[in-house]
Every structure is written in C-alpha cells, then in structure tokens.
Write an enzyme that holds these catalytic residues in place. Structure first.
Site, mmCIF file in Angstrom:
data_model
loop_
_atom_site.group_PDB
_atom_site.id
_atom_site.type_symbol
_atom_site.label_atom_id
_atom_site.label_comp_id
_atom_site.label_asym_id
_atom_site.label_seq_id
_atom_site.Cartn_x
_atom_site.Cartn_y
_atom_site.Cartn_z
ATOM 1 N N ASP A 60 -1.484 13.398 19.296
ATOM 2 C CA ASP A 60 -0.055 13.718 19.412
ATOM 3 C C ASP A 60 0.240 14.259 20.809
ATOM 4 O O ASP A 60 1.396 14.471 21.166
ATOM 5 C CB ASP A 60 0.397 14.672 18.300
ATOM 6 C CG ASP A 60 -0.291 16.019 18.350
ATOM 7 O OD1 ASP A 60 -1.242 16.194 19.136
ATOM 8 O OD2 ASP A 60 0.135 16.912 17.580
ATOM 9 N N SER A 61 -0.813 14.438 21.636
ATOM 10 C CA SER A 61 -0.596 14.742 23.051
ATOM 11 C C SER A 61 0.193 13.620 23.719
ATOM 12 O O SER A 61 0.802 13.822 24.775
ATOM 13 C CB SER A 61 -1.938 14.933 23.767
ATOM 14 O OG SER A 61 -2.811 13.855 23.491
ATOM 15 N N ASP A 99 -3.614 10.932 14.967
ATOM 16 C CA ASP A 99 -3.252 12.351 14.827
ATOM 17 C C ASP A 99 -2.000 12.480 13.950
ATOM 18 O O ASP A 99 -0.977 11.837 14.244
ATOM 19 C CB ASP A 99 -2.929 12.892 16.233
ATOM 20 C CG ASP A 99 -3.485 14.264 16.488
ATOM 21 O OD1 ASP A 99 -4.074 14.854 15.565
ATOM 22 O OD2 ASP A 99 -3.347 14.739 17.627
ATOM 23 N N LYS A 129 -6.444 12.822 11.903
ATOM 24 C CA LYS A 129 -6.801 14.190 12.292
ATOM 25 C C LYS A 129 -5.635 15.100 11.956
ATOM 26 O O LYS A 129 -4.480 14.695 12.095
ATOM 27 C CB LYS A 129 -7.109 14.264 13.790
ATOM 28 C CG LYS A 129 -7.431 15.683 14.262
ATOM 29 C CD LYS A 129 -7.971 15.712 15.691
ATOM 30 C CE LYS A 129 -6.919 15.739 16.763
ATOM 31 N NZ LYS A 129 -5.965 16.866 16.680
ATOM 32 N N GLU A 131 -4.353 19.418 12.266
ATOM 33 C CA GLU A 131 -4.653 20.676 12.969
ATOM 34 C C GLU A 131 -4.692 21.860 12.018
ATOM 35 O O GLU A 131 -3.965 21.910 11.023
ATOM 36 C CB GLU A 131 -3.592 20.931 14.051
ATOM 37 C CG GLU A 131 -3.698 19.985 15.217
ATOM 38 C CD GLU A 131 -2.820 20.398 16.400
ATOM 39 O OE1 GLU A 131 -2.216 21.490 16.366
ATOM 40 O OE2 GLU A 131 -2.746 19.602 17.348
ATOM 41 N N GLU A 199 -11.196 23.323 20.049
ATOM 42 C CA GLU A 199 -10.435 23.293 21.309
ATOM 43 C C GLU A 199 -10.272 24.699 21.891
ATOM 44 O O GLU A 199 -9.802 25.619 21.205
ATOM 45 C CB GLU A 199 -9.050 22.662 21.097
ATOM 46 C CG GLU A 199 -8.228 22.643 22.393
ATOM 47 C CD GLU A 199 -7.008 21.738 22.386
ATOM 48 O OE1 GLU A 199 -6.803 20.993 21.400
ATOM 49 O OE2 GLU A 199 -6.255 21.770 23.373
HETATM 50 O O1 KIV Z 1 -3.602 15.345 20.705
HETATM 51 C C1 KIV Z 1 -4.669 15.427 21.343
HETATM 52 O O2 KIV Z 1 -4.834 14.877 22.432
HETATM 53 C C2 KIV Z 1 -5.745 16.220 20.749
HETATM 54 C C3 KIV Z 1 -7.007 16.359 21.538
HETATM 55 C C4 KIV Z 1 -6.833 17.371 22.584
HETATM 56 C C5 KIV Z 1 -8.166 16.670 20.659
HETATM 57 O O3 KIV Z 1 -5.590 16.744 19.693
#
Ligand code: KIV
Length: 308
Positions: A60-61, A99, A129, A131, A199
């Site tokens: 989600d970055s 994500d 994934k 969080e 992280e």
């Molecule tokens: O969204 C992302 O890029 C992440 C990584 C930093 C693990 O969660």
C-alpha cells in the site's frame, strides 16, 4: 509489442521455478536470505522478475510512490487491485503478496475474508498482507488463513496506523514496547501467518526474537538477523524525492535520470533537433507522386467549381 503480456514468450530465466510456500520455508531452514521487493505495475514487476527476487509485495506504499497520496491511509481496494493486476501480468516466478489497505479488513472477519478473496480472484495474488499484531489483526489473519488464503503479518512500524504510533518512527525501543512486538509477532505466527514483516525495530530486538520465529521473517529496518529483507522499489531505485527512512539504501537515482531524460527531450523539441530524419517514415516515390497528383487534381476541381 505483444498484445498479451500475460503470455510472455521469453521468461527472464526459464529454468527458475515459481516460488512456493514450501520453498520459502526451505530457504529459511537452509539459512538462505529471502529477497522481497515491492512492485506496483508491469515494468516494476518485470524488473523484479529479471532480478529473480523471491517475493513481490504490491504494497500500500504504492499510495505514495505511484498514486501521490500523502500516506497509505486513503488508498482504496480498487486502486490497489489495479496495481496488483498490472504487477501480476509482469511476473512468472516470484510469490505475489497483495497488501490489504487500511479499512478493508478491520471491521469484521467477513470483511477481511471478502477483501482477501478479491486480491486472489481479481488480481491473481498468491497471498495477502495485513498490518498490526493486536487482537483485531490476529483474528482477521486467522480468519483469512481459515478461508484458505496465505497471510503475511506486519509488526513494528505499521504505516496505516502511524498516527496512533506517534508518527513514522522506529518502534520497540523500550522494554515494554519490544515485549509488545514480541507478543504480536508470536500471536500472528500462532494465527497461521506464513511469514511476517518486522519494520523499523531495533536490530537487537529482532535478533532476540528470531529463535522463536518458525516462519520466515522479512525485515525492513530490523537488522540482519532476520530471514530476508524488503525495500520499496521506488526507495531503492531513487524514484522519489527526499532521502527516505534510515533503512533505505539507494542503488540508483532514477528520478534524476528520468528528469534529465525528459529535460533533454524538451530541449531537443524546442531547438528542433528532434525529430531527425531517421525518426520519420518513408513512402515509395511513385506512391508519393500519385498522392501529390491526387491532391493537386482535387484542388483544381475545387477551384473550378468555385469559379464556374
Ligand atoms: O507497503 C509496503 O511497501 C510495505 C513494506 C514496507 C513492507 O508494507
């Protein structure tokens, strides 16, 4: 260009086998470092494929790196699905993790499972994934695993809830905070996660936890004792303004190169150096003559009509 990028004719390395969960576990058992990188579109996926990485995360970055948001909070499921589908089309061997965006899994187990299914069915992700390692995230992880979808956990600095964590800063720097990360990591492991991201936590804390972690731990700012490392594509290639977090190592400065390339093109257009003759197309002389005569005849007929 091929009309069907899903069916790429020449794989980057045809002998490489697709990454699977047993292979990932085997890498941990053998102590082979696991490589994960984020990707958000077809070209970044092709770069990850060519580099032979083990895991690709449509993070989600991407909210910030490719969509221009200030944080990961606003990005929607539909926006991330577009990025995940493009990434899928560029990959053959890495294991693809999608994500789950903020607000797409916290409300209920049903919501979490429904969102996870979208990433698998609509974008071809192999896993998702989520969080956090508190009770809500642990329950949602267990529900998604129970529905048959592999889940990667994520503890330490969790950007979706960074406001509650006091900003984008390292976590686990007091005994109590480190103990909380330990509890969360172990709870996610017990919930059935196949892997977990640590992280921005002290290297010593990660190292202390490793003997208890049976699943592969992927670090980003967690030192070298973990099983693998992940970096954000745009950070490692310098496709971003600013220096980024302490853990970022830059391997290229593509933002500068892109700006320089576009600048050189603009300069060429303004000074008429582009296009040069070799950038144009030709037409056989007889075809061109016929075309020109046709134009002339049409013009003559038009002028005749006007004056008669
Ligand atoms: O969204 C992302 O890029 C992440 C990584 C930093 C693990 O969660």
């Amino acid at each position: 260009m091929s009309s069907s990028p899903q069916h790429l004719k020449v794989p980057a390395d045809a002998s490489r086998l697709p990454m699977t969960l047993p292979r990932l576990a085997e890498k941990k058992a053998l102590g082979e470092p696991i490589v994960m990188v984020t990707a958000y579109d077809f070209p970044s996926a092709r770069a990850a494929e060519a580099a032979g990485v083990d895991l690709v995360l449509v993070g989600d970055s991407g909210a910030m790196t490719v969509l221009g948001y200030e944080s990961t909070v606003p990005v929607t499921i539909d926006e991330l699905l577009v990025l995940a589908r493009a990434t899928r089309r560029g990959l053959r061997t890495p294991f693809l993790v999608g994500d789950l965006p903020f607000g797409s899994y916290e409300v209920s187990d049903e919501q979490a499972v429904a969102t996870a299914f979208r990433f698998v069915k609509e974008a071809g992700c192999d896993a998702v994934k989520l969080e956090g390692g508190g009770p809500v995230s642990v329950d949602r992880a267990a529900a998604i695993v129970g529905a048959g979808i592999p889940v990667m956990g994520h503890v330490g600095l969790t950007p979706q809830t960074s406001t509650a964590l006091g900003g984008y800063r390292a976590q686990g720097r007091t005994a109590a905070a480190a103990a909380r990360i330990a509890r969360e990591a172990l709870a996610l492991q017990a919930a059935g996660c196949f892997s977990i991201v640590f992280e921005a936590i002290p290297s010593a804390v990660a190292e202390q936890l490793m003997p208890r972690m049976e699943i592969p731990v992927i670090g980003i700012g967690a030192g070298s004792a973990v099983d693998g490392q992940v970096l954000v594509f745009h950070d490692l290639l310098g496709i971003r303004e600013g220096l980024g977090a302490r853990f970022v190592k830059r391997y290229a400065s593509l933002q500068d190169e892109m700006a320089a390339g576009v600048g050189a093109f603009a300069e060429d257009v303004r000074t008429r150096r582009y296009p040069a003759p070799e950038h144009g197309y030709s037409i056989p002389a007889e075809e061109f003559d016929a075309f020109r005569s046709g134009l002339e005849r049409t013009a003559e007929r038009r002028s005749h009509r006007l004056h008669s």
